[in-house]
Design a protein around this motif. Structure first.
Motif, PDB file in Angstrom:
ATOM      1  N   LEU A   1       3.216   3.244 -12.520  1.00  0.00           N
ATOM      2  CA  LEU A   1       3.588   1.905 -12.990  1.00  0.00           C
ATOM      3  C   LEU A   1       4.556   1.241 -12.018  1.00  0.00           C
ATOM      4  O   LEU A   1       4.411   0.051 -11.695  1.00  0.00           O
ATOM      5  CB  LEU A   1       4.205   1.995 -14.397  1.00  0.00           C
ATOM      6  CG  LEU A   1       4.683   0.668 -14.988  1.00  0.00           C
ATOM      7  CD1 LEU A   1       3.536  -0.346 -15.064  1.00  0.00           C
ATOM      8  CD2 LEU A   1       5.292   0.873 -16.373  1.00  0.00           C
ATOM      9  N   LEU A   2       5.514   2.008 -11.539  1.00  0.00           N
ATOM     10  CA  LEU A   2       6.457   1.457 -10.551  1.00  0.00           C
ATOM     11  C   LEU A   2       5.703   0.860  -9.360  1.00  0.00           C
ATOM     12  O   LEU A   2       5.927  -0.284  -8.966  1.00  0.00           O
ATOM     13  CB  LEU A   2       7.409   2.560 -10.068  1.00  0.00           C
ATOM     14  CG  LEU A   2       8.303   2.199  -8.880  1.00  0.00           C
ATOM     15  CD1 LEU A   2       9.373   1.200  -9.294  1.00  0.00           C
ATOM     16  CD2 LEU A   2       8.940   3.437  -8.275  1.00  0.00           C
ATOM     17  N   LEU A   3       4.761   1.639  -8.815  1.00  0.00           N
ATOM     18  CA  LEU A   3       4.072   1.203  -7.587  1.00  0.00           C
ATOM     19  C   LEU A   3       3.013   0.125  -7.847  1.00  0.00           C
ATOM     20  O   LEU A   3       2.535  -0.495  -6.906  1.00  0.00           O
ATOM     21  CB  LEU A   3       3.439   2.411  -6.886  1.00  0.00           C
ATOM     22  CG  LEU A   3       4.433   3.443  -6.340  1.00  0.00           C
ATOM     23  CD1 LEU A   3       3.690   4.627  -5.724  1.00  0.00           C
ATOM     24  CD2 LEU A   3       5.400   2.824  -5.327  1.00  0.00           C
ATOM     25  N   SER A   4       2.673  -0.106  -9.105  1.00  0.00           N
ATOM     26  CA  SER A   4       1.679  -1.145  -9.438  1.00  0.00           C
ATOM     27  C   SER A   4       2.331  -2.459  -9.815  1.00  0.00           C
ATOM     28  O   SER A   4       1.640  -3.477  -9.933  1.00  0.00           O
ATOM     29  CB  SER A   4       0.830  -0.692 -10.635  1.00  0.00           C
ATOM     30  OG  SER A   4       0.183   0.511 -10.354  1.00  0.00           O
TER      31      SER A   4
ATOM     32  N   VAL B   1       0.867  -1.190   0.000  1.00  0.00           N
ATOM     33  CA  VAL B   1       0.000   0.000   0.000  1.00  0.00           C
ATOM     34  C   VAL B   1       0.896   1.231   0.000  1.00  0.00           C
ATOM     35  O   VAL B   1       1.706   1.420   0.920  1.00  0.00           O
ATOM     36  CB  VAL B   1      -0.904   0.025   1.249  1.00  0.00           C
ATOM     37  CG1 VAL B   1      -1.913   1.165   1.140  1.00  0.00           C
ATOM     38  CG2 VAL B   1      -1.615  -1.308   1.451  1.00  0.00           C
ATOM     39  N   ASN B   2       0.775   2.054  -1.025  1.00  0.00           N
ATOM     40  CA  ASN B   2       1.616   3.246  -1.123  1.00  0.00           C
ATOM     41  C   ASN B   2       0.806   4.446  -1.593  1.00  0.00           C
ATOM     42  O   ASN B   2      -0.266   4.294  -2.195  1.00  0.00           O
ATOM     43  CB  ASN B   2       2.780   2.992  -2.093  1.00  0.00           C
ATOM     44  CG  ASN B   2       3.783   1.994  -1.521  1.00  0.00           C
ATOM     45  OD1 ASN B   2       4.432   2.262  -0.509  1.00  0.00           O
ATOM     46  ND2 ASN B   2       3.887   0.826  -2.146  1.00  0.00           N
TER      47      ASN B   2
ATOM     48  N   SER C   1       8.387  -2.631  -7.672  1.00  0.00           N
ATOM     49  CA  SER C   1       8.375  -2.005  -6.332  1.00  0.00           C
ATOM     50  C   SER C   1       8.145  -3.055  -5.241  1.00  0.00           C
ATOM     51  O   SER C   1       7.519  -2.772  -4.227  1.00  0.00           O
ATOM     52  CB  SER C   1       7.278  -0.953  -6.259  1.00  0.00           C
ATOM     53  OG  SER C   1       6.018  -1.536  -6.549  1.00  0.00           O
ATOM     54  N   SER C   2       8.701  -4.252  -5.443  1.00  0.00           N
ATOM     55  CA  SER C   2       8.381  -5.388  -4.559  1.00  0.00           C
ATOM     56  C   SER C   2       8.824  -5.202  -3.105  1.00  0.00           C
ATOM     57  O   SER C   2       8.409  -5.958  -2.232  1.00  0.00           O
ATOM     58  CB  SER C   2       8.998  -6.666  -5.123  1.00  0.00           C
ATOM     59  OG  SER C   2      10.375  -6.464  -5.353  1.00  0.00           O
TER      60      SER C   2
END
Ligand SMILES: NC(=O)c1ccc[n+]([C@@H]2O[C@H](COP(=O)([O-])OP(=O)(O)OC[C@H]3O[C@@H](n4cnc5c(N)ncnc54)[C@H](O)[C@@H]3O)[C@@H](O)[C@H]2O)c1
Length: 263
Positions: free
Chosen positions: A239-242, A193-194, A246-247
């Motif tokens: 896109l990074l956070l989805s 969650v970000n 961004s694991s």
């Protein structure tokens, strides 16, 4: 894993609130470009239909549902329906948000002018709507033991903001801590969650006021990069956070602000 696989959303199902315009539309576009099936939702049915068509025209997989995020029951029902029909809900983007009017430099933005009805309306959309979006997604993501939740906050939630009304700064700050709290509960389930905290972007917020030359210049003067952003510029961070890229990122709200927060 190569870089393309790291950022691929092939086979994922994403739901975006406030997807008919501005940042929500750009985020919907990039999720679809990366291979996700995107459920665009918005309270404005006509604009939503245009947005769905635009995503499909660029080769993306998309559907559209009219949804008001201040209607918690409808929000939960939509998430349940999408998860049941597609087999999962992998990405939730709690993006819908509205202005609370001008900041305290104008008479209408000063603390004693804050209208009760407007305060309640902004809280219902910008805070309760985001909470209900996270809640609706968490139900499915906990069961799946995977998922990505993005909440669109604002730099106005990270510091005081002369250009924004009280209810806006208060709700955006609340979103930052909602993100932390939900990230802690959901971490054992591999659900990240970000938050995203934009600076000024050229969208239709506040009736497109930010696109008026004098207002744009006022916002631009506060940005170290000397300009406001195009909605397209949200795509990389979204896109990074989805994606798998961004694991190891959860519980943070990342400014995308041309340097405002570094001042
Ligand atoms: N544009 C900026 O400068 C900026 C800066 C920081 C944060 N944000 C945030 O970005 C998010 C997106 O805003 P934007 O700038 O793209 O604005 P926008 O007005 O272009 O898009 C917002 C969309 O949300 C929809 N919406 C409004 N109320 C809704 C509701 N109750 N339910 C569902 N949808 C609803 C609108 O119909 C619209 O399509 C908001 O949360 C906003 O606070 C924007």
């Amino acid at each position: 894993m190569g870089y393309a696989e790291r950022f691929s959303l092939e086979g994922r199902i994403g739901l975006v609130t406030g997807a008919a315009s501005g940042l929500g539309l750009s985020i919907s576009q990039v999720l679809a470009e990366a291979g996700a099936h995107v459920v665009l939702t918005d309270v404005d049915g006509a604009a939503l239909e245009r947005a769905r068509a635009a995503v499909k025209e660029s080769g993306g997989s998309a559907e559209a549902h009219v949804l008001d995020v201040s209607d918690r029951g409808a929000l939960r029902a939509a998430a349940d329906e999408v998860a049941a029909r597609h087999g999962s809900l992998d990405i939730m983007v709690a993006n819908a948000g509205i202005t609370a009017g001008p900041g305290y430099l104008t008479d209408a933005g000063q603390i004693n002018a804050v209208d009760d009805t407007q305060w309640d309306r902004v809280l219902g959309i910008n805070l309760t709507g985001v909470f209900a979006s996270i809640q609706a997604a968490a139900k499915h993501m906990k069961r799946q033991r995977s998922g990505r939740i993005l909440a669109v906050a604002s730099v106005a939630g990270l510091k005081s903001e002369v250009m924004c009304g009280y209810a806006y700064t208060a709700t955006k700050a609340a979103v930052v801590n909602l993100v932390r709290q939900a990230a802690m509960e959901l971490a054992p389930y591999d659900v990240m969650v970000n938050g995203i905290a934009p600076g000024p972007f050229r969208t239709n917020i506040a009736g497109g006021r930010i696109r008026q030359p004098e207002v744009e210049a006022q916002f631009a003067s506060m940005v170290p990069l000397g300009r406001i952003a195009d909605p397209e510029e949200i795509k990389g961070l979204a896109l990074l956070l989805s994606s798998h890229a961004s694991s190891f990122i959860t519980g943070v709200t990342i400014p995308i602000d041309g340097g405002i927060m570094a001042k």
